[in-house]
Design a protein around this motif. Structure first.
Motif, mmCIF file in Angstrom:
data_model
loop_
_atom_site.group_PDB
_atom_site.id
_atom_site.type_symbol
_atom_site.label_atom_id
_atom_site.label_comp_id
_atom_site.label_asym_id
_atom_site.label_seq_id
_atom_site.Cartn_x
_atom_site.Cartn_y
_atom_site.Cartn_z
ATOM 1 N N ARG A 133 -5.953 -9.959 6.689
ATOM 2 C CA ARG A 133 -5.443 -11.342 6.794
ATOM 3 C C ARG A 133 -5.177 -11.941 5.419
ATOM 4 N NH1 ARG A 133 -9.266 -11.242 10.838
ATOM 5 N NH2 ARG A 133 -10.849 -12.262 9.568
ATOM 6 N N ALA A 134 -5.873 -11.453 4.401
ATOM 7 C CA ALA A 134 -5.700 -11.964 3.040
ATOM 8 C C ALA A 134 -4.567 -11.267 2.282
ATOM 9 C CB ALA A 134 -7.002 -11.815 2.263
ATOM 10 N N GLY A 135 -3.942 -10.249 2.897
ATOM 11 C CA GLY A 135 -2.777 -9.622 2.282
ATOM 12 C C GLY A 135 -2.929 -8.177 1.865
ATOM 13 N N LEU A 136 -4.116 -7.598 1.992
ATOM 14 C CA LEU A 136 -4.251 -6.174 1.689
ATOM 15 C C LEU A 136 -3.651 -5.366 2.823
ATOM 16 C CD1 LEU A 136 -6.521 -7.503 -0.163
ATOM 17 C CD2 LEU A 136 -7.539 -5.259 -0.148
ATOM 18 N N ALA A 137 -3.164 -4.171 2.529
ATOM 19 C CA ALA A 137 -2.494 -3.369 3.552
ATOM 20 C C ALA A 137 -2.708 -1.883 3.290
ATOM 21 C CB ALA A 137 -0.993 -3.681 3.558
ATOM 22 N N VAL A 138 -2.421 -1.085 4.319
ATOM 23 C CA VAL A 138 -2.451 0.370 4.178
ATOM 24 C C VAL A 138 -1.177 0.770 3.443
ATOM 25 C CG1 VAL A 138 -2.501 2.582 5.399
ATOM 26 C CG2 VAL A 138 -3.726 0.609 6.348
ATOM 27 N N PRO A 139 -1.295 1.448 2.317
ATOM 28 C CA PRO A 139 -0.074 1.805 1.580
ATOM 29 C C PRO A 139 0.718 2.898 2.288
ATOM 30 C CG PRO A 139 -2.003 2.769 0.530
ATOM 31 C CD PRO A 139 -2.504 1.913 1.660
ATOM 32 N N THR A 140 2.044 2.784 2.197
ATOM 33 C CA THR A 140 2.900 3.852 2.712
ATOM 34 C C THR A 140 2.799 5.031 1.753
ATOM 35 O OG1 THR A 140 4.839 3.173 1.439
ATOM 36 C CG2 THR A 140 4.536 2.152 3.633
ATOM 37 N N THR A 141 3.316 6.170 2.141
ATOM 38 C CA THR A 141 3.283 7.346 1.270
ATOM 39 C C THR A 141 4.009 7.055 -0.038
ATOM 40 O OG1 THR A 141 3.140 8.828 3.163
ATOM 41 C CG2 THR A 141 3.913 9.784 1.083
ATOM 42 N N TRP A 142 5.186 6.426 0.037
ATOM 43 C CA TRP A 142 5.956 6.124 -1.169
ATOM 44 C C TRP A 142 5.175 5.180 -2.084
ATOM 45 C CZ3 TRP A 142 8.065 2.065 -3.830
ATOM 46 C CH2 TRP A 142 9.003 2.397 -4.796
ATOM 47 N N GLU A 143 4.587 4.110 -1.515
ATOM 48 C CA GLU A 143 3.793 3.181 -2.320
ATOM 49 C C GLU A 143 2.621 3.905 -2.983
ATOM 50 O OE1 GLU A 143 4.336 -0.997 0.138
ATOM 51 O OE2 GLU A 143 2.895 0.499 0.851
ATOM 52 N N TRP A 144 1.961 4.757 -2.209
ATOM 53 C CA TRP A 144 0.805 5.481 -2.736
ATOM 54 C C TRP A 144 1.205 6.375 -3.907
ATOM 55 C CZ3 TRP A 144 -4.255 4.987 -2.155
ATOM 56 C CH2 TRP A 144 -5.064 6.007 -2.632
ATOM 57 N N GLU A 145 2.280 7.137 -3.724
ATOM 58 C CA GLU A 145 2.711 8.076 -4.753
ATOM 59 C C GLU A 145 3.245 7.394 -6.007
ATOM 60 O OE1 GLU A 145 5.475 10.565 -2.666
ATOM 61 O OE2 GLU A 145 3.873 11.757 -1.749
ATOM 62 N N HIS A 146 3.769 6.165 -5.869
ATOM 63 C CA HIS A 146 4.358 5.468 -7.007
ATOM 64 C C HIS A 146 3.468 4.354 -7.557
ATOM 65 C CE1 HIS A 146 7.846 7.517 -5.268
ATOM 66 N NE2 HIS A 146 8.264 7.552 -6.528
ATOM 67 N N GLY A 147 2.295 4.167 -6.974
ATOM 68 C CA GLY A 147 1.367 3.169 -7.484
ATOM 69 C C GLY A 147 1.784 1.738 -7.232
ATOM 70 N N PHE A 148 2.501 1.483 -6.146
ATOM 71 C CA PHE A 148 2.872 0.115 -5.792
ATOM 72 C C PHE A 148 1.907 -0.388 -4.730
ATOM 73 C CE2 PHE A 148 6.933 1.693 -7.436
ATOM 74 C CZ PHE A 148 7.189 0.716 -8.370
ATOM 75 N N TRP A 149 1.263 -1.501 -5.007
ATOM 76 C CA TRP A 149 0.256 -2.044 -4.109
ATOM 77 C C TRP A 149 0.654 -3.466 -3.718
ATOM 78 C CZ3 TRP A 149 -2.155 2.303 -3.660
ATOM 79 C CH2 TRP A 149 -2.321 3.142 -4.757
ATOM 80 N N PRO A 150 0.371 -3.865 -2.488
ATOM 81 C CA PRO A 150 0.721 -5.234 -2.093
ATOM 82 C C PRO A 150 -0.114 -6.251 -2.882
ATOM 83 C CG PRO A 150 -0.601 -4.160 -0.389
ATOM 84 C CD PRO A 150 -0.300 -3.123 -1.420
ATOM 85 N N LEU A 151 0.476 -7.414 -3.133
ATOM 86 C CA LEU A 151 -0.241 -8.504 -3.788
ATOM 87 C C LEU A 151 -1.010 -9.265 -2.721
ATOM 88 C CD1 LEU A 151 -0.896 -10.270 -6.249
ATOM 89 C CD2 LEU A 151 1.144 -11.606 -5.682
ATOM 90 N N ALA A 152 -2.310 -9.350 -2.874
ATOM 91 C CA ALA A 152 -3.154 -10.070 -1.913
ATOM 92 C C ALA A 152 -3.304 -11.502 -2.395
ATOM 93 C CB ALA A 152 -4.505 -9.384 -1.776
#
Length: 148
Positions: free
Chosen positions: A40-59
């Motif tokens: 609810r605060a904005g954290l999420a399960v990263p997609t494969t592409w996000e994981w491999e490229h180090g992109f994380w959602p801003l919470a």
């Protein structure tokens, strides 16, 4: 809440260092509660592409506070807070410097691992997260450093 936690520094492109706070609750019920709260605060399960490229959602619904001293790191999500204390030491200076420089902390919630030894490094569990099925139950996000 019984948990394993760990702080670490990720280095991208041999130049940029990012502070990381890893948390792994010991029990499924605690993990489930944190999963709902942090999602609810904005954290999420990263997609494969996000994981491999180090992109994380801003919470944006969270903030990280470094306690005076500092002897603790607190993650605030709405009305709730989760504090990781350092009994006899402070967070390492390189970690604190990275947190202040980046003005954010990468936070990762991992599902419980019943076989995990208390003294084992969580990073060993993170290394298995390359496969999408292993990321089930994980949440990640960058949490801004609270302004004092």
């Amino acid at each position: 809440m019984p948990s394993r936690w760990q702080i670490d520094i990720l280095v991208y492109e041999e130049e940029y260092s990012y502070p990381v706070l890893l948390l792994q609750p010991a029990y499924e019920d605690d993990h489930r509660r944190l999963l709902g709260l942090l999602a609810r605060a904005g954290l999420a399960v990263p997609t494969t592409w996000e994981w491999e490229h180090g992109f994380w959602p801003l919470a944006a619904g969270c903030a990280v506070e470094l306690a005076a001293g500092p002897t603790a790191v607190t993650v605030r999500a709405g009305e709730h807070s989760l504090t990781v204390g350092f009994r006899f030491a402070e967070p390492p200076q390189p970690w604190l410097a990275a947190a202040h420089r980046q003005r954010q902390v990468l936070f990762m919630l991992l599902p419980p691992r019943p076989h995990a030894a208390e003294d084992a490094l969580i990073i060993d569990d993170v290394s298995r997260l390359v496969r999408p099925a292993e990321r089930c139950g994980c949440l990640t996000g960058t949490i801004p450093l609270a302004v004092r």
